[in-house]
Write an enzyme that holds these catalytic residues in place. Structure first.
Site, PDB file in Angstrom:
ATOM      1  N   HIS A 163      -8.621  26.742 -17.339  1.00 38.57           N
ATOM      2  CA  HIS A 163      -8.032  25.497 -17.822  1.00 38.57           C
ATOM      3  C   HIS A 163      -9.039  24.397 -18.133  1.00 38.57           C
ATOM      4  O   HIS A 163      -8.729  23.461 -18.883  1.00 38.57           O
ATOM      5  CB  HIS A 163      -7.027  24.977 -16.781  1.00 38.57           C
ATOM      6  CG  HIS A 163      -5.905  24.185 -17.373  1.00 38.57           C
ATOM      7  ND1 HIS A 163      -6.032  23.442 -18.527  1.00 38.57           N
ATOM      8  CD2 HIS A 163      -4.621  24.020 -16.971  1.00 38.57           C
ATOM      9  CE1 HIS A 163      -4.875  22.853 -18.806  1.00 38.57           C
ATOM     10  NE2 HIS A 163      -4.010  23.194 -17.890  1.00 38.57           N
ATOM     11  N   THR A 165      -4.651  15.238 -22.422  1.00 38.22           N
ATOM     12  CA  THR A 165      -3.249  15.117 -22.016  1.00 38.22           C
ATOM     13  C   THR A 165      -2.989  13.781 -21.327  1.00 38.22           C
ATOM     14  O   THR A 165      -3.903  13.074 -20.920  1.00 38.22           O
ATOM     15  CB  THR A 165      -2.854  16.240 -21.037  1.00 38.22           C
ATOM     16  OG1 THR A 165      -3.661  16.150 -19.855  1.00 38.22           O
ATOM     17  CG2 THR A 165      -3.009  17.602 -21.670  1.00 38.22           C
TER      18      THR A 165
END
Length: 787
Positions: free
Chosen positions: A471, A600
């Site tokens: 990630h 994000t």
């Protein structure tokens, strides 16, 4: 053997009568082709680098301006207003040049300067235009005149045929919200979760923070926003991902599944061959920047920076922090099968291996009956366990000799491929097929995926595929973009023979895959076993449930004139309350890629409006019409929060960065410490689909993906990922922990289904009629308005 054949391609023999040299024509030919391909690649990269560097202009526009300027000189019209004459009289070495040469050179220099100025003018004009986000707050399907004019201006300054990275320099910087706005939104977000006493205490902490250290921390953050391209992303990567010392398997890595209903071939080696070849095609376009940039509304560009590290990237463990290592021009991948590691070259003679050649290589590995070397079977468990033992073992046992050479091969590989031994995939005849498929992709056996690689491609014996993604280097939409391309290329462009094999011919002198060699001591094997046991404990605790919701889908939700995401998020709030009896802090991920280097932001989905709606749903005294009013308010609130998050006005990234600055300055902030310690008991994310629209799912309804998922964030909470597939299917991926007595992924899935159906039932003619009488306009199910 093939490797022996390659070894005699060049022979050098010393004889009494002289030296005898023999060269293989095939080897010379391959060397020649490799060189030609390398120079072609450099030329293409150079050309595309220039095109992206001068965008939104083009090199041809420079030539046009030069010709226009030169023509004006011959017609005695000075478009430069005397600047060319001034430059001509002040050129260095002007005495050595003729008058005509000086005039031409001055005109070219002036034109180049003017052209460069116009490029920057267009670029900064486009950046200013892209800083406007009013369009995102307009009602769906209703576009104001000002927004239409703005869109036309963006199109005008966006140029023609942009490359992947053409817009990077024109993207605006992520703005730093004001402290007052962030704190006000934060207090609003926690109000439904705290009682009066707790809320009063939080208000006091927030007030003290604003009156004391907030201004100082904010100044440093604004300074960073001026200096860095993004004030959040580098700290987010470092402190959220790379500095974490806990295992990344389950806790950080996520997965994406294969097509839900279709398996193009049941031959494992053939499917892997096509998929790997499709990835090589994608990588070639990625390296050249030839993918079209993703654009909202087909016009507003998204940042493409995360895509740069998709291939040849590995997370390298460290004692205090990991690093992300990205390499270029590595032409191999590493394949794991039954405890053995193989190096497979992806190029021959300056070209990619064909799908059939890759199938041959993978089949050779599947047919190989050799046994793992001592310690080799569970070696990859080091990447699944705690980071500190892995970092120390890497330095101690893998810094020299065969171990270092083999580890370098893995860490420099384009990606990692596992040829799995057990069939997986969705099978409607088997109750837990989707659950087992998800757990296999998420953690496998804890030693058969290299969790540090940017991604591990997983191939199953029944032809199904999947991918496990690290990630730190990027977020899910980036990998989803590549995955859509690969699936579409595999099924609709490459295809298979009638027997299920890859198409194409196989080169006769293809070298066999190279088996990696290890010399793993008993002491190192003990470290590997400890990492494996630690990882297995985590994997065994994952309670996973995959659920296909087929009662209705996006089509029916749209007829209710509400956002599908808001609809699902409110259903999750209702399901959470029915499951736990309380509300909790809820995380929904949104993207900020409309800004340079954006990643994000968090949408706090448990709002006061959502809580009011859920309580009304559980109150038999509240009419359906009243519930519908509350639903509308909650959905609109959620949509507004999502828009704020996307446009840089979120809550959590700002507070996170203020906290990092406070730690650097040694400032103790009880408010920030309290905020950053709050647990996210419900963590949610929507998997994007149809980002590049290579497959018309209306025409091919079975060619839909199953989305992906992730592990639970909190020990006593849920992780929920969902993908809205076409018009009539929503797939939920639900995770929690067996060790928590209060959670059950299957039970939560049933609550989600009931919540979805209960909310949809509110959209009935009689409810809408009552709403109409109250001055509220609602669209009915099936798209018919009843007055």
């Amino acid at each position: 053997m093939a490797e022996a054949h390659q070894a005699v391609g060049f022979q050098f023999t010393v004889r009494p009568d002289g030296v005898d040299i023999k060269l293989s024509q095939e080897v010379i030919r391959n060397i020649y082709l490799s060189g030609v391909t390398a120079w072609k690649k450099k030329a293409i990269l150079f050309k595309n680098g220039i095109l992206a560097g001068v965008y939104p202009a083009s090199p041809s526009s420079w030539l046009i301006i030069v010709i226009a300027m030169m023509s004006s000189l011959y017609t005695h019209v000075d478009l430069s207003l005397g600047i060319i004459d001034l430059m001509k009289d002040n050129l260095p070495c002007r005495d050595r040049m003729s008058v005509q040469t000086r005039a031409v050179l001055s005109a070219v220099l002036f034109t180049t300067g003017l052209w460069t100025f116009l490029i920057y003018l267009m670029r900064y004009t486009l950046k200013a235009l892209l800083s406007y986000h009013g369009w995102i707050f307009e009602s769906h399907g209703k576009m104001s005149t000002s927004t239409k004019m703005w869109l036309n201006l963006v199109k005008m300054f966006s140029g023609r045929r942009p490359l992947l990275y053409s817009f990077q320099a024109a993207l605006p910087r992520l703005p730093v919200p004001s402290v007052d706005d962030t704190i006000q939104r934060y207090l609003e977000s926690v109000r439904p979760l705290l009682d009066s006493k707790q809320y009063a205490q939080m208000e006091l902490l927030a007030k003290e923070f604003k009156e004391t250290e907030a201004a100082q921390l904010q100044r440093y953050l604004i300074l960073k926003s001026w200096w860095a391209t993004n004030y959040v992303s580098d700290w987010w990567e470092e402190y959220i991902y790379l500095r974490s010392r806990s295992p990344i398997m389950v806790n950080s890595n996520f997965y994406i599944m294969d097509l839900l209903y279709v398996t193009p071939t049941h031959r494992q080696a053939a499917r892997a061959g096509n998929m790997v070849h499709a990835m090589l095609l994608y990588r070639r376009k990625l390296e050249r920047g030839e993918h079209a940039p993703l654009r909202a509304l087909g016009t507003v560009p998204m940042c493409s920076a995360q895509m740069e590290r998709m291939f040849n990237t590995t997370r390298i463990p460290g004692v205090e922090t990991d690093i992300v290592q990205h390499l270029n021009n590595r032409k191999h991948l590493v394949v794991y099968h039954k405890g053995r590691f193989f190096q497979v070259w992806l190029y021959t003679g300056g070209r990619h291996l064909s799908p059939n050649e890759l199938e041959t290589q993978f089949q050779r590995i599947l047919n190989d009956t050799s046994e793992p070397q001592p310690g080799e079977l569970k070696l990859a468990a080091l990447t699944a366990g705690d980071r500190i033992p892995w970092a120390r073992a890497r330095v101690k046992y893998f810094s020299q000799g065969a171990n270092k050479a083999s580890l370098d091969v893995i860490e420099s590989a384009a990606f990692f491929l596992t040829l799995d031994e057990e069939p997986r995939g969705y099978d409607p005849a088997k109750t837990n097929s989707l659950d087992n498929y998800a757990k296999s992709l998420l953690h496998g056996k804890c030693y058969d995926r290299w969790f540090d690689k940017s991604f591990t491609l997983i191939s199953y014996p029944n032809g199904k595929m999947g991918v496990n993604i690290e990630h730190a280097w990027a977020d899910a939409p980036i990998m989803g973009h590549m995955w859509e391309y690969v699936l579409a290329t595999d099924c609709f462009h490459l295809g298979y023979t009638e027997e299920g094999h890859c198409k194409g011919d196989v080169s006769g002198d293809l070298p066999y895959p190279n088996r990696l060699q290890w010399h793993i001591s008993k002491e190192c094997q003990d470290v590997i076993e400890k990492s494996y046991l630690s990882a297995k404990q985590i994997a065994d605790d994952v309670d996973f449930h995959g659920y296909l919701f087929t009662d209705f889908g996006k089509g029916a939700i749209k007829k209710c004139r509400t956002s599908p995401d808001a609809f699902i998020q409110l259903a999750l709030q209702l399901a959470q309350f029915r499951d736990q009896g309380v509300f909790c802090l809820t995380y929904e991920s949104s993207m900020t890629r409309m800004f340079r280097d954006g990643r994000t932001e968090t949408v706090r989905s448990c709002t006061s409006e959502a809580v009011a709606f859920v309580r009304a749903m559980e109150d038999t005294d509240v009419t359906n019409a009243q519930k519908l009013v509350l639903f509308r308010k909650a959905a609109e609130k959620h949509q507004n929060m999502y828009r704020l998050a996307m446009t840089g006005s979120g809550i959590d990234r700002h507070l996170f960065c203020l906290y990092i600055v406070s730690k650097y300055l040694g400032v103790d902030s009880p408010f920030l410490k309290k905020v950053l310690s709050e647990p996210w008991k419900l963590s949610t994310s929507q998997t994007p689909q149809q980002q590049i629209n290579l497959v018309d799912i209306n025409k091919f309804p079975n060619f839909v993906g199953a989305g992906g998922g992730f592990g639970p964030v909190a020990d006593d909470g849920y992780g929920v990922s969902y993908i809205i597939v076409g018009e009539n299917l929503i797939t939920f991926h639900i995770s929690c922990k067996f060790s928590s007595p209060d959670t059950s992924s299957y039970r939560f899935g049933q609550h989600i289904r009931k919540a979805m159906i209960d909310i949809q039932a509110l959209f009935k003619p009689e409810n809408d009629k009552k709403m109409e009488e109250n001055g509220k306009c609602v669209l009915l199910v099936n798209g018919k308005k009843h007055v």
